[in-house]
Design a protein around this motif. Structure first.
Motif, PDB file in Angstrom:
ATOM      1  N   TYR A 256     -43.288  13.015  87.100  1.00 20.29           N
ATOM      2  CA  TYR A 256     -43.855  14.098  86.322  1.00 20.29           C
ATOM      3  C   TYR A 256     -45.367  13.976  86.184  1.00 20.29           C
ATOM      4  N   LYS A 294     -31.981  19.708  81.238  1.00 17.23           N
ATOM      5  CA  LYS A 294     -32.890  20.803  81.572  1.00 17.23           C
ATOM      6  C   LYS A 294     -34.009  20.923  80.544  1.00 17.23           C
ATOM      7  N   THR A 298     -38.919  18.066  81.055  1.00 15.59           N
ATOM      8  CA  THR A 298     -40.077  18.881  81.428  1.00 15.59           C
ATOM      9  C   THR A 298     -41.305  18.055  81.101  1.00 15.59           C
ATOM     10  N   LYS A 299     -42.373  18.355  81.777  1.00 16.78           N
ATOM     11  CA  LYS A 299     -43.594  17.577  81.596  1.00 16.78           C
ATOM     12  C   LYS A 299     -44.046  17.601  80.134  1.00 16.78           C
TER      13      LYS A 299
END
Lengths: 450, 221
Positions: A256, A294, A298-299
């Motif tokens: 990431y 999900k 995320t970053k």
């Protein structure tokens, strides 16, 4: 290229800072990566390969010392000596006050084991080193047979390899109060003695496992995590189901945030499942796990978590506290945090090797020390290794996990680190030959055949 | 390869029962499948010596105290014996705990021995021997020992240097007692302080860079 300074030192990276204070005899914070070859290991060549490979990872040749405020790593010239496996997997590597390496390479039959203290590196860094080692080893043995020299896909300068990426991506976050740790379901059971983790691994086919995952319309990681949750759930007593089941999943932050470091650079996400409020059928579990992955992966979310952790290290009061005091606090904090976690699932992912080496390598696997139970996944070609390390004497969760996979149509091969303590069937004693060691003549015969 | 009918899994290595369900296995094992060596368990899980010495110390203290209670007399002489046992125990424990680093051990023992002797002096009616003799003599001994060890163990020279500075600073303390007129005999303290100041000056002047480096790593925040 920067040469190693003879007496250089460096700070521990952010994640590593908590490991020394919280290492115990039962949780040594050591992890082991093994590579299984198709032929027995040649110790002399392995030694030469180790000497060569370590040149690319000079920062692994370090000893850890106590400063007045923090631990630190000091370069050293101790030789890295390859030896036959003589200790239990993930045994202690750091002994306070002693001058010894935090890395250990051993071999047993066809296997090369690399054990590393978590302060030095995380799984990704260790895999890079093991890949380099195996590549050097096989090139020394079979290099003449190939037209092209195998090249490991790891492109990083030595400074990049020892850089602390937590520092690079740290930015102060304000607001957001830290939430209180909510108690999660804690597996109860008799613990094993010190330095005596039991490792059980199951080898199966990647294709079969993916096929099974696809039958539930999901990915391999989600599928296996869900099976693990279900296996733990079936061992939960009804009363304990009021606590949520929390699986911690380490995430490789290199995916990431751009980084090629071989030191620690990982974060943790939590996968929660509450059997009190959520249905206990398999497809609901899969749905929740997949949604959690999900949203958490995320970053933005990961950087928030990363900064929360790093903020502790940047707190001026924490920084000037003497090391002894820090150790006590961090140990206490860890035990509180442990209440909020049920188990850990760690996915190392696919390990790729240069094409020339493939015929000589059977598989890779990985074990991590733990105070609870931990599942590690790693795959190589079509071999998927599902490795359990467990501090408990009972193997019921593992049994339920593997039986479930077998029900889903997977062919599984089980291997186990020790059998000495398992109850032996009574009729075994009646047999004339003891079930302990194999007679030497028999061993010779077998090795001659192969 | 072995097979567990109940779990429906193959089991490799030499096993008598299934590692998962402890039921019997069918099939035959082949030894080359073994992936973990069979290891013997270590007999003692560390620190046996420490526990043994602690037990001996407790036993000695208990015996001495009970003998004292049983014998007639008004003086509690066993308290002194107990304190002595405790001091000896403490010095030995630190010695064992720091056995991997002799140089560090010297600094620790210096601190403990001098502090304990001051305490003994105070509780036995303050004759001043601890400050007059023990403190300066121990400091000088520690500095000499550290310096000699740094020459013998070359790889640990850096460590020795740091402890030389610590011991040197500690050895200046007698000067304070000297100027505040707490000493009856000033020769040992004066000699000790002189040696310490000289050694500090030598270390800083000739190896200042290494000292600075060593301090920066040990004291980084």
């Amino acid at each position: 290229m920067s040469e190693k300074k003879p007496n250089g030192w460096r700070r521990l990276d952010n994640a590593a800072k908590i490991f020394p204070s919280t290492s115990e005899k039962t949780d040594t914070r050591v992890f082991r990566f093994s590579c299984e070859l198709t032929e027995p290991v040649d110790p002399e060549t392995l030694q030469k390969a180790a000497d060569k490979a370590i040149k690319d990872f000079p920062h692994f040749l370090s000893i850890m010392k106590k400063g007045w405020f923090w631990y630190y790593l000091e370069n050293c010239d101790l030789p890295l000596i390859v030896h036959e496996e003589n200790r239990a997997p993930c045994s202690q590597l750091y002994f306070p006050g002693r001058k010894n390496l935090l890395i250990d390479i051993s071999y047993y039959r066809c296997r090369i084991n690399l054990e590393i203290y978590h302060v030095l590196s995380d799984g990704t860094g260790a895999v890079q080193f093991l890949k380099t080692l195996v590549c050097c080893y096989l090139t020394m043995l079979h290099g003449d047979e190939w037209e092209k020299r195998p090249i490991i896909d790891y492109d990083a300068s030595r400074t990049e390899r020892s850089a602390d990426s937590f520092q690079k991506y740290y930015s102060k976050v304000k607001g957001e109060k830290r939430k209180r740790v909510r108690r999660a379901y804690n597996i109860k059971g008799e613990k094993r003695e010190t330095e005596d983790l039991r490792m059980i691994e199951g080898i199966t086919s990647v294709k079969e496992a993916i096929a099974a995952a696809h039958r539930f319309d999901t990915t391999l990681t989600v599928y296996l995590t869900a099976v693990f949750i279900e296996a733990i759930h079936e061992e939960m007593t009804l009363r304990k189901q009021k606590y949520p089941l929390v699986l911690m999943v380490p995430v490789n932050l290199r995916n990431y945030f751009s980084s090629e470091t071989a030191t620690n650079f990982f974060g943790m996400i939590a996968v929660k499942y509450d059997f009190k409020t959520q249905p206990d059928d398999f497809s609901s579990i899969i749905k929740t796990v997949s949604e959690t992955f999900k949203t958490e992966l995320t970053k933005e979310r990961l950087s928030v978590r990363m900064n929360e952790l790093a903020a502790l290290e940047h707190n001026p009061f924490v920084r000037i506290a003497p090391l002894g005091f820090k150790n006590i606090c961090l140990k206490a904090a860890r035990h509180i945090k442990d209440y909020g976690e049920t188990a850990v699932v760690s996915n190392i992912g696919r390990i790729k090797m240069p094409e020339q080496l493939l015929p000589y390598i059977r598989m890779f696997d990985v074990f991590v020390s733990t105070l609870k139970i931990q599942l590690q996944l790693c795959s190589f070609e079509d071999k998927l290794a599902l490795c359990f390390s467990s501090a408990f004497t009972s193997s019921d969760i593992e049994r339920r996990f593997f039986r479930k996979l077998a029900e889903h149509g997977l062919n599984i091969e089980i291997r186990c680190s020790d059998i000495d303590e398992l109850p032996e069937p009574p009729e075994e004693e009646a047999l004339p030959e003891e079930s302990g060691d194999i007679p030497e003549e028999k061993l010779d015969e077998i090795s001659e055949e192969s | 390869m072995l097979y567990c009918e109940k779990c429906k899994v193959y089991v490799s290595g030499q096993k008598t029962v299934c590692p998962l369900c402890q039921n019997e296995l069918s099939g035959a094992f082949s030894p080359e499948e073994e992936i973990f060596p069979k290891l013997k368990k270590p007999k003692y899980s560390g620190h046996f010596l420490m526990r043994l010495i602690t037990f001996i110390a407790i036993a000695a203290a208990v015996i001495v105290t009970s003998v004292d209670i049983m014998l007639p007399g008004n003086v509690w002489w066993s308290l002194f014996a107990d304190a002595g046992i405790f001091c000896a125990w403490l010095c030995i424990m630190v010695g064992i705990a720091k056995r991997h680093n002799v140089i560090k051990k010297i600094t620790f023992e210096l601190l403990i021995v001098t502090l304990l002797s001051v305490l003994w002096d105070i509780y036995t009616g303050w004759h001043g021997w601890s400050l007059d003799y023990v403190l300066p003599c121990c400091c000088v001994a520690a500095i000499i020992a550290t310096a000699v060890l740094s020459l013998i163990f070359k790889p640990q020279a850096r460590e020795a240097l740091f402890h030389l500075v610590l011991n040197g600073l500690y050895g200046i303390i007698p000067l304070f007692f000297l100027f505040t007129d707490r000493l009856r005999i000033i020769y040992p303290s004066m000699i000790c302080a002189a040696i310490c100041i000289l050694s500090l000056a030598a270390v800083i002047l000739f190896d200042g860079k290494r000292i600075k480096e060593e301090l920066s790593r040990r004291l980084h925040v």
